[in-house]
Motif scaffolding. Sequence first.
Motif, mmCIF file in Angstrom:
data_model
loop_
_atom_site.group_PDB
_atom_site.id
_atom_site.type_symbol
_atom_site.label_atom_id
_atom_site.label_comp_id
_atom_site.label_asym_id
_atom_site.label_seq_id
_atom_site.Cartn_x
_atom_site.Cartn_y
_atom_site.Cartn_z
ATOM 1 N N HIS A 301 0.857 -1.186 0.000
ATOM 2 C CA HIS A 301 0.000 0.000 0.000
ATOM 3 C C HIS A 301 0.896 1.239 0.000
ATOM 4 N N MET A 302 0.973 1.944 -1.136
ATOM 5 C CA MET A 302 1.934 3.033 -1.288
ATOM 6 C C MET A 302 1.641 4.215 -0.361
ATOM 7 N N GLY A 303 0.372 4.523 -0.149
ATOM 8 C CA GLY A 303 0.032 5.629 0.739
ATOM 9 C C GLY A 303 0.465 5.361 2.167
ATOM 10 N N ARG A 304 0.221 4.128 2.625
ATOM 11 C CA ARG A 304 0.618 3.756 3.976
ATOM 12 C C ARG A 304 2.144 3.730 4.100
ATOM 13 N N PHE A 305 2.809 3.236 3.070
ATOM 14 C CA PHE A 305 4.277 3.205 3.089
ATOM 15 C C PHE A 305 4.839 4.621 3.191
ATOM 16 N N ALA A 306 4.300 5.549 2.390
ATOM 17 C CA ALA A 306 4.793 6.928 2.404
ATOM 18 C C ALA A 306 4.588 7.570 3.769
ATOM 19 N N THR A 307 3.440 7.310 4.392
ATOM 20 C CA THR A 307 3.154 7.888 5.708
ATOM 21 C C THR A 307 4.120 7.363 6.762
ATOM 22 N N GLU A 308 4.326 6.045 6.775
ATOM 23 C CA GLU A 308 5.221 5.452 7.766
ATOM 24 C C GLU A 308 6.672 5.860 7.512
ATOM 25 N N TYR A 309 7.034 5.981 6.239
ATOM 26 C CA TYR A 309 8.407 6.384 5.913
ATOM 27 C C TYR A 309 8.682 7.789 6.443
ATOM 28 N N ARG A 310 7.736 8.673 6.258
ATOM 29 C CA ARG A 310 7.928 10.055 6.724
ATOM 30 C C ARG A 310 8.043 10.104 8.246
ATOM 31 N N LYS A 311 7.268 9.287 8.942
ATOM 32 C CA LYS A 311 7.376 9.234 10.399
ATOM 33 C C LYS A 311 8.777 8.801 10.825
ATOM 34 N N CYS A 312 9.342 7.876 10.069
ATOM 35 C CA CYS A 312 10.649 7.326 10.431
ATOM 36 C C CYS A 312 11.807 8.244 10.081
ATOM 37 N N TYR A 313 11.753 8.860 8.892
ATOM 38 C CA TYR A 313 12.924 9.559 8.365
ATOM 39 C C TYR A 313 12.723 11.045 8.110
ATOM 40 N N GLY A 314 11.550 11.565 8.451
ATOM 41 C CA GLY A 314 11.354 13.004 8.410
ATOM 42 C C GLY A 314 11.162 13.606 7.037
ATOM 43 N N CYS A 315 10.995 12.794 6.012
ATOM 44 C CA CYS A 315 10.746 13.306 4.663
ATOM 45 C C CYS A 315 10.001 12.236 3.878
ATOM 46 N N PRO A 316 9.281 12.605 2.822
ATOM 47 C CA PRO A 316 8.604 11.592 2.001
ATOM 48 C C PRO A 316 9.613 10.764 1.227
ATOM 49 N N PRO A 317 9.273 9.526 0.870
ATOM 50 C CA PRO A 317 10.221 8.683 0.136
ATOM 51 C C PRO A 317 10.639 9.276 -1.201
ATOM 52 N N SER A 318 9.805 10.128 -1.795
ATOM 53 C CA SER A 318 10.173 10.746 -3.072
ATOM 54 C C SER A 318 11.390 11.649 -2.922
ATOM 55 N N GLU A 319 11.528 12.323 -1.766
ATOM 56 C CA GLU A 319 12.699 13.161 -1.538
ATOM 57 C C GLU A 319 13.941 12.312 -1.345
ATOM 58 N N ALA A 320 13.797 11.209 -0.626
ATOM 59 C CA ALA A 320 14.937 10.304 -0.465
ATOM 60 C C ALA A 320 15.371 9.758 -1.816
ATOM 61 N N ARG A 321 14.375 9.517 -2.681
ATOM 62 C CA ARG A 321 14.666 8.993 -4.022
ATOM 63 C C ARG A 321 15.513 9.970 -4.832
ATOM 64 N N ASN A 322 15.342 11.279 -4.538
ATOM 65 C CA ASN A 322 16.108 12.308 -5.242
ATOM 66 C C ASN A 322 17.388 12.689 -4.515
ATOM 67 N N GLY A 323 17.697 11.940 -3.463
ATOM 68 C CA GLY A 323 18.961 12.181 -2.771
ATOM 69 C C GLY A 323 18.961 13.401 -1.882
ATOM 70 N N LEU A 324 17.770 13.807 -1.334
ATOM 71 C CA LEU A 324 17.690 15.047 -0.576
ATOM 72 C C LEU A 324 17.804 14.900 0.923
ATOM 73 N N PRO A 325 17.464 13.770 1.558
ATOM 74 C CA PRO A 325 17.419 13.735 3.010
ATOM 75 C C PRO A 325 18.807 13.815 3.638
ATOM 76 N N LEU A 326 18.838 14.310 4.863
ATOM 77 C CA LEU A 326 20.102 14.417 5.600
ATOM 78 C C LEU A 326 20.359 13.189 6.430
ATOM 79 N N HIS A 327 19.302 12.384 6.696
ATOM 80 C CA HIS A 327 19.433 11.208 7.559
ATOM 81 C C HIS A 327 19.951 10.032 6.735
#
Length: 332
Positions: A301-327
């Motif tokens: 479930h992509m919506g649920r994954f995105a929500t849980e990912y943001r809780k864990c890492y402070g940004c949506p997975p799309s930002e991590a995909r673009n190499g933006l997160p600091l964590h």
Amino acid sequence: MQGQKQGMKLSYLGSDAEELSEVLTRCIGPVRVQRPLKTDLSYSYEFAAAGRVAFSRVISHGSLSIGQKDEVPKLLILLPLHGSACVQVGRSESLISKPGEAAILDGNRLSELQIEGSRSHLSFVIDQEEIFQRLRGSLERPVYGSLDFTPQLDLADGAGQIIFKLSQIMATSFGADGAMHNMPETLSHLSGSIVNLLVDTVPHRFSTALNQGEWLPSPRHVKRAVDFMHANLAGPMSMTDIAEAAGIGVRSLQEGFKRFKGMTPISYLTQLRMEAAHRDLLKADQRISVAEIARKWGFRHMGRFATEYRKCYGCPPSEARNGLPLHVEPGD
């Protein structure tokens, strides 16, 4: 931490708010310094990097505000020496930073420091991954999300007093004639001691787990279950499969994880898979989509994954995909 190297040092003396913004952004993260029109300002800033911990000494005269421009996964600890300051956290919370009390601020929540008159303080900026690593080692389980440290700490007693004394020792590294001038390894060890004191003595989200003994070494059946999860992380897995691999019944497996991991076996497995997805998002070829990576690790479930990912890492997975997160996970 913004790319600083072990032992990096910097000294700044000036009165230009824009210039100071650039200096602080380079050292601790994206901030904006502002001062009221027709007011005087002088600012002295000394900085040293010690591994994933940065240490600084600040002396200011005049009126100014220092506000975060972006969320960052760091802890900021203010140790006042002279003068008070108002700290605004988010839209509704505030506290007074004054001598005798440390302020512990979470960089994942935007904050602003407002100073009037003369002010001096020592400060630490700690990469939260440094704390997560220590918690993972103690609890033997994935640890991420918010840390929720208590926001203020008495510096006149207990651990607060020790932290304050250690910070004063570290301050002797500043200046050409400082007692600890050019001792990066020593600074790193001292800063590590301060991180340990924070984790062990200052209340935070994981304090209960540490105090209830979740740090105790896991029994063999729990370790076998964890090993089985790691070995089959991308494949289908049921509670029965995990229990059979551990050589015990499902109920005993659940009790073992609750006692030694503080969660159910399925929650533990989900956290392991979330970490694996996080690593893939940071490393994978740009042609591979977020959905493909999520499905690889069992998230349908992509919506649920995105929500849980943001809780864990402070940004949506799309930002991590673009190499933006600091964590970034250890070893990445």
